[in-house]
Design an enzyme around this catalytic site. Structure first.
Site, PDB file in Angstrom:
ATOM      1  N   SER A 263     -98.212 -31.601 -41.700  1.00 49.93           N
ATOM      2  CA  SER A 263     -96.848 -32.107 -41.589  1.00 49.93           C
ATOM      3  C   SER A 263     -95.868 -31.211 -42.354  1.00 49.93           C
ATOM      4  O   SER A 263     -95.727 -30.028 -42.032  1.00 49.93           O
ATOM      5  CB  SER A 263     -96.795 -33.554 -42.064  1.00 49.93           C
ATOM      6  OG  SER A 263     -95.573 -34.160 -41.731  1.00 49.93           O
ATOM      7  N   ASP A 369     -96.114 -38.284 -31.465  1.00 50.03           N
ATOM      8  CA  ASP A 369     -95.820 -38.259 -32.898  1.00 50.03           C
ATOM      9  C   ASP A 369     -94.517 -39.017 -33.139  1.00 50.03           C
ATOM     10  O   ASP A 369     -93.461 -38.627 -32.642  1.00 50.03           O
ATOM     11  CB  ASP A 369     -95.694 -36.801 -33.350  1.00 50.03           C
ATOM     12  CG  ASP A 369     -95.654 -36.640 -34.864  1.00 50.03           C
ATOM     13  OD1 ASP A 369     -95.195 -37.565 -35.545  1.00 50.03           O
ATOM     14  OD2 ASP A 369     -96.076 -35.576 -35.343  1.00 50.03           O
ATOM     15  N   HIS A 404     -99.058 -39.033 -35.223  1.00 50.57           N
ATOM     16  CA  HIS A 404     -98.957 -38.162 -36.400  1.00 50.57           C
ATOM     17  C   HIS A 404    -100.155 -38.279 -37.333  1.00 50.57           C
ATOM     18  O   HIS A 404    -100.510 -37.317 -38.015  1.00 50.57           O
ATOM     19  CB  HIS A 404     -97.681 -38.530 -37.163  1.00 50.57           C
ATOM     20  CG  HIS A 404     -97.271 -37.563 -38.223  1.00 50.57           C
ATOM     21  ND1 HIS A 404     -96.588 -36.388 -37.945  1.00 50.57           N
ATOM     22  CD2 HIS A 404     -97.429 -37.583 -39.583  1.00 50.57           C
ATOM     23  CE1 HIS A 404     -96.339 -35.746 -39.077  1.00 50.57           C
ATOM     24  NE2 HIS A 404     -96.844 -36.450 -40.078  1.00 50.57           N
TER      25      HIS A 404
END
Length: 455
Positions: A263, A369, A404
């Protein structure tokens, strides 16, 4: 793996009636008694073969899996099959007629487990997630036919090889945990960079070390000093310091090391790669090829860049002003409007100049996501590499329908769509497949780029 005991079907039958490695019900010394063939133990990222022998041909059979989460909650999965013409069943090769997963999948019984008291098909409460014990967890497999349990076996899923080395980094300028593979030989190495959660991914470091890759799980904001308190103007030079610290370890085989970021850490990895010639590979999971505004206390917009170079904030895009309501909430509304509205010059200034890196690059994104648009943000980086005819290997693996929250392969994925604070996106099956594929691709990519062998 050296510590694993992978036992085949004939070995299992031979062990029935004796002191064997596998706990098997129904063994009476004949090859016709129902019995499982399953490894007694394997690393959590390893798919295993589950087979059942000794039933009558074309017999309906239900195979169940159960495991206990760290809080004691029992998680279960099931699949209904029919044995083949010789009374056997190979779970990896056969799609269940019905159950908690739908297609032929060697690990379907593992990732599709849900709390035993959960209503089938309903969304779990946001606080529910399978959290294994720190070192390993057991999965019990049972087979039912004609209304009774005919076979049972337990297999252990290890979170890491217990022989790996671990030390807390005591260097004044580096905060993190270092893990080295078993033995004393130098190994390829990576720095792992966490996301906005602010804590090192210690389990990732342990598992990478179990696969032959020495790993520094670096903390780059939060306590203690010398790192910044928040995700705001984190010095990119800090990653360079960590790289040099790692290269100086006797257990590290150089000259180059890899960067593996999750991320926000994926963006930091890409940014650091544009500045250092000591990087031998870059992997970004759900990353961004664009620099964004940082986060202050309470994870509110910081009013400045997440990163700095030479004491100056790196050009960035601001987070949008969005009302997302009470938690759990997605954070896409903070990113997508700005990305769509940004002018060409503004976007160009905030885009990481990935073409200045001198290393192979692997990006992994998820199309559902809900934290930020990782697929679009990864494509931004790939487009830039293509436009500049980047001379090193680069790939972007986009996982359809996944969210995610990518975790270790084959852990139960129910609950990975959201937690009490955040909506991550995806679904149980899509997240399971993305996690398995992304991890296998990452380990192979790092081993190849850094000159190591997957253990």
């Amino acid at each position: 793996m050296p510590f694993e005991e992978v036992v085949g079907r004939r070995d299992v039958l031979r062990l029935c009636g004796g002191a064997g490695l596998l706990p098997i019900a129904g063994c009476s010394g004949t090859a016709t008694d129902p019995s499982f063939a399953v490894p007694s133990a394997a690393l959590t990222d390893e798919p295993i073969t589950v087979e059942l022998d000794g039933l009558d041909p074309r017999t309906p059979v239900t195979v169940r899996a159960s495991a206990a989460s760290r809080d004691g909650t029992r998680w279960v999965a099931r699949a209904h099959f029919e044995t083949d013409g010789d009374g056997s069943l190979s779970v990896p090769e056969q799609a269940p007629e019905r159950g908690t997963y739908a297609t032929a999948d060697p690990m379907g019984l593992f990732w599709s487990m849900r709390p035993a008291d959960a209503t089938p098909g309903n969304r779990l409460p946001p606080e529910v997630l399978f959290v294994p014990d720190e070192t390993a967890y057991d999965v019990t497999l049972s087979a039912e036919a004609n209304g009774r349990t005919v076979a049972e076996s337990t297999t252990t899923r290890r979170l890491y090889d217990p022989r790996i080395e671990h030390r807390t980094v005591g260097h004044d300028a580096v905060v993190g945990e270092f893990f080295a593979p078993p033995g004393d030989a130098p190994a390829p190495a990576v720095v792992h960079l966490h996301g906005a959660g602010g804590r090192p991914h210690v389990p990732t470091g342990r598992l990478l070390a179990s696969r032959g890759i020495a790993t520094l799980t670096l903390r780059y904001f939060g306590d203690p000093e010398p790192i910044p308190d928040t995700l705001a103007e984190v010095p990119v030079e800090y990653v360079e310091t960590a790289i040099e610290w790692l290269r100086g370890r006797e257990r590290v085989r150089g000259p180059n090391v890899g960067l593996f970021g999750f991320s926000r850490g994926g963006a930091l990895a890409l940014l650091a790669a544009t500045r250092s010639d000591a990087i031998g590979a870059v992997v970004g999971w759900v990353p961004s090829g664009v620099v964004w505004e940082g986060l202050g206390y309470g994870r509110v917009p910081a009013g400045t860049s997440a990163w700095s170079v030479d004491g100056e904030p790196v050009p960035f895009l601001e987070l949008a002003d969005a009302d997302v309501g009470p938690p759990p909430t997605p954070s896409l509304p903070f990113f997508e409007p700005t990305l769509s509205a940004a002018g060409e010059d503004e976007l160009a200034a905030a885009t990481i100049p990935v073409e200045e890196a001198e290393t192979p690059i692997l990006l992994v994104s998820a199309t559902d996501d809900r934290r930020w648009p990782s697929t679009a943000l990864s494509e931004r980086a790939i487009d830039r590499l293509e436009a500049n005819e980047y001379r090193h290997e680069y790939r972007h693996e986009s996982h359809a329908g996944a969210g995610h929250y990518l975790r270790f392969p084959y852990l139960p994925t129910a609950g990975t769509e959201r937690d009490v604070r955040h909506v991550y996106g995806g679904g149980a099956e899509a997240n399971a497949r993305a996690a398995a594929d992304a991890w296998a691709e990452t380990v192979a990519f790092l081993a190849d780029a850094l000159g190591g062998a997957v253990e």
